[in-house]
Write an enzyme that holds these catalytic residues in place. Sequence first.
Site, short mmCIF file in Angstrom:
data_model
loop_
_atom_site.label_atom_id
_atom_site.label_comp_id
_atom_site.label_asym_id
_atom_site.label_seq_id
_atom_site.Cartn_x
_atom_site.Cartn_y
_atom_site.Cartn_z
CG LEU A 126 -2.09 0.90 1.25
CD1 LEU A 126 -3.15 0.50 0.25
CD2 LEU A 126 -2.70 0.95 2.65
CG HIS A 127 3.32 2.12 -3.48
ND1 HIS A 127 3.25 3.10 -4.42
CD2 HIS A 127 3.04 0.96 -4.12
CE1 HIS A 127 2.93 2.55 -5.59
NE2 HIS A 127 2.80 1.27 -5.42
CG MET A 128 3.43 7.74 -1.50
SD MET A 128 2.53 8.58 -0.18
CE MET A 128 3.89 9.09 0.87
#
Lengths: 597, 104
Positions: free
Chosen positions: B25-27
């Site tokens: 769940l990165h940017m």
Amino acid sequence: MKREARYEIRFTRYEKCAMEIKKGIAVSPGISIARSLVIDAEDYRIPRRVVMPAQRIVEVQRAKNAFKDAIDELTQLEVAQDESEGGKIKDIFAVHLRFLHDRSLRKKITDLVQSDLVTAEYAVSVTLREIASHFTKEKDAYISERATDIYDMERRLLKHLLGRKREDVEHLTEEVAVVVRELSPTQTAGFNKKFVKGIASDAGGRTSHAAIVARSLGIPAVVALEDLTESVSGGDTVIIDGNRGIVIVNPDDETIRQYEEYSQEFVELEHKLDAIREKPAVSRDGVKVTLLGNIEFPDEAEMVLQKGGEGIGLYRSEFLYLNRPSEPTEEDHYQAYAETVGVFEHRPVIIRTADLGADKYTQSKRFAPEPNPFLGLRSIRFCLQNLMMFKTQLHAILRASVLGEVRIMFPLITNIQELMQAKMILRDVMEDLDEESITYNKNIKVGIMIETPSAALMASTLARDVDFFSIGTNDLTQYTLAVDRGNELVSTLYSAADPAVLRLIRTVIQDAHKAQIDVHICGEMASEPEYIMLLLGMGIRTMSLTPPMIPEIKQIIRSVTVQDCNNLARTILGMNSERQISNYLRDAARKILPEAF
Amino acid sequence: MQAGQNSLQKVICETEVEIKNADGLHMRPAMQFVDVANQFDCDVTVSNNENSVDGKSIMQMSMLAATCGTKLKIKAEGEDAQKAVNALQELVEEKHFDEPTPKV
């Protein structure tokens, strides 16, 4: 250096209006009383400044405005991006926009202003760095890299909060005292010198850039004040006492009155010294000494003449490269040199070729920092690897050589090969000029700076191939003693009075005399009153120094006999400790010019 | 309008999802998540074992630092809670944020 290491907060609470006295090192004489202009380096943490409770509303509003401005800016950036590379760049801006719209982030920041009474910029910086440090702790590389995005947002918000202030250095309209963590050469190049009345910095030593600039501008400066930037808010009144090494923040009326009186007395002493301008720099026993000026900008040449200098011993050409979007053209070089040479006519103007690298970067170099820049690709090394740039400068110097007595000086020579290479390139450029039928002085004098221990030790060899030596005592001291003069943790170890440095200087002078070539001193040593007798006693007859110091140094020369200086030098060179030498020199100088100490 | 009475009714929906895209769940996925969550009126809370955060705040969502394989609990409270949970589950587990899943 890791970004995180700089993330530290010192909780120095203080009353905004209370007078505060800070002690540092006096590096340029004079007194200034002015409003402060605080310059925060882009990368530097924002100092914690406490505000009055009533100002909270203002700070909260400032934070809100910064968010609004940053959002406007980002929206424009996002719209301007196309979908290339899968719209990745567009996505980055979109993510940043989501953060800036995030209510919980804004609330965190405004809550901090409300509860801790801090400035908007401090709250923004602390909050975002806290989030960033949360990410850097994550092991997953993809997630820890998010910290970069957060820092970018921090920079953008701070730009909107502080942007105006930074710009002000170039667009000043009233007199200010510059308060700064550490002054970079690039920042100085952008100064509007007319309005800067004093400089105070947290870091630095006697030969830091702030000191050199202040002395050449003839304004007071105090450095090594440690945490001064945390105690001053932009607009606070500060007194910079460059005679005693004191900075007073928010002085009371009585203190201001005393300082105004003291400042008046000091100006009178200066005038007394100016009166000897027309008199020659001759010792009491008739030995003539040549005093030249060190300059950085062409407009300083006039000051050298005003102060009684007989030429330029060190013309730093770096200003041409700093603070501009592109490399200077040959014509830019030529104009700058012609302007200065014109002021001096037949008197010598020694132009030092580009001394870039380390703390002074060119356009192309700025973004690739070296791990150890002072031992890296700087100065003549940089020129020898960037021949086009080097040749452009040499071409302009040669072209200007017909206008007066121009000489060339190569900096930071460490071995004979570098000198041979530099001279060969100079000959190449001469041939180019011949082909272009441009006239130049074919017998132009070529010298080198002796500023590394290796050059000092090889002086007898190097002397065969040059017309003069100029001893750069700042770098020579730094390299001999392995001390970074700008690092306040070790700057006390930096001293030209160290016996190791003095022995190298003696070697260079003796070798120059044997080879019958000129030898000058152009480091800060020549503008420090306590060293003058020693330098004369060691055989120096030409000194190049910061222009405002010329009258004072001349006064010393006129007050001594070379006979006494020789005796002093003999005694000093027999001593083994820096402290002993410093004390002895200070006592000797105090007897000559008591007012200056 | 008669929404007044209806909106007092608390509908609560919960589900558990697993992050399946390789980079976690990165940017950008965090942005997609909050964008979907914000389309609904209900409150959205997301939690891992340690923390519970606002599913509509990108700051809080990204600070969950959920990597591939992490299980998250999504809880929605409000009239359109069911729709919200369905949409978010679809984004995470079926579309996996339009990103590649790890090769097995």
